[in-house]
Scaffold this motif. Structure first.
Motif: not given
Length: 165
Positions: A125-146
């Motif tokens: 899970a991630y978000a691109d903001h101000h030209g930088k990719r920010h990570s929210a971590g790795l998840f076993a389940d796609k719904a949790d990553a979303e």
């Protein structure tokens, strides 16, 4: 010269707009579209020193609403690239326009801000903001990553309409 005056740009423009679904629906541009899906219109007639083409949605907005403020671009709230309905357009900064984008073209998961990490087999899970990719971590389940990507975007973004509706 034939002596026949060319039709005004506005007249030539509006015959290429499908408004059959009403004032609140998308008004679809039926003229030429660029490879990126956005409509293009030549305000100057082709036979007489054609000038550069302009984005059809920008032409419609300026014709019915007024000038687009300097430094801003138009965001399609409906996400339909060939829509020219000014009610579906809003002036925003480039940053705001990117924040409101749904799924990147190179996304293979079909979920905004989520991709499969081939090395771990987990969803990133991630978000691109101000030209930088920010990570929210790795998840076993796609719904949790979303869910994590949504929370991250809501924390970082100011114009994240898709996640706040």
């Amino acid at each position: 010269m034939s002596g026949v005056a060319p039709r005004p740009a506005a007249e030539r423009f509006w015959v290429k707009v499908d408004q059959t679904n009403g004032p609140n629906a998308c008004w679809l541009w039926t003229g030429h579209c660029a490879t990126n899906g956005y409509g293009r219109f030549c305000p100057e007639p082709r036979k007489k020193n054609p000038g550069p083409s302009v984005a059809a949605h920008r032409f419609a907005y300026e014709a019915l609403v007024g000038p687009i403020p300097a430094g801003l671009q138009l965001d399609h709230l409906c996400r339909v690239k060939n829509c020219v309905n000014p009610a579906h357009l809003r002036p925003v900064t480039n940053k705001q326009n990117h924040e409101n984008a749904l799924v990147r073209r190179d996304n293979t998961s079909g979920v905004r801000g989520v991709s499969l990490n081939r090395h771990t087999g987990k969803w990133w899970a991630y978000a691109d903001h101000h030209g930088k990719r920010h990570s929210a971590g790795l998840f076993a389940d796609k719904a949790d990553a979303e869910a994590a990507a949504i929370a991250l975007r809501n924390r970082l973004f100011t114009h994240n309409d898709a996640d706040r509706t």
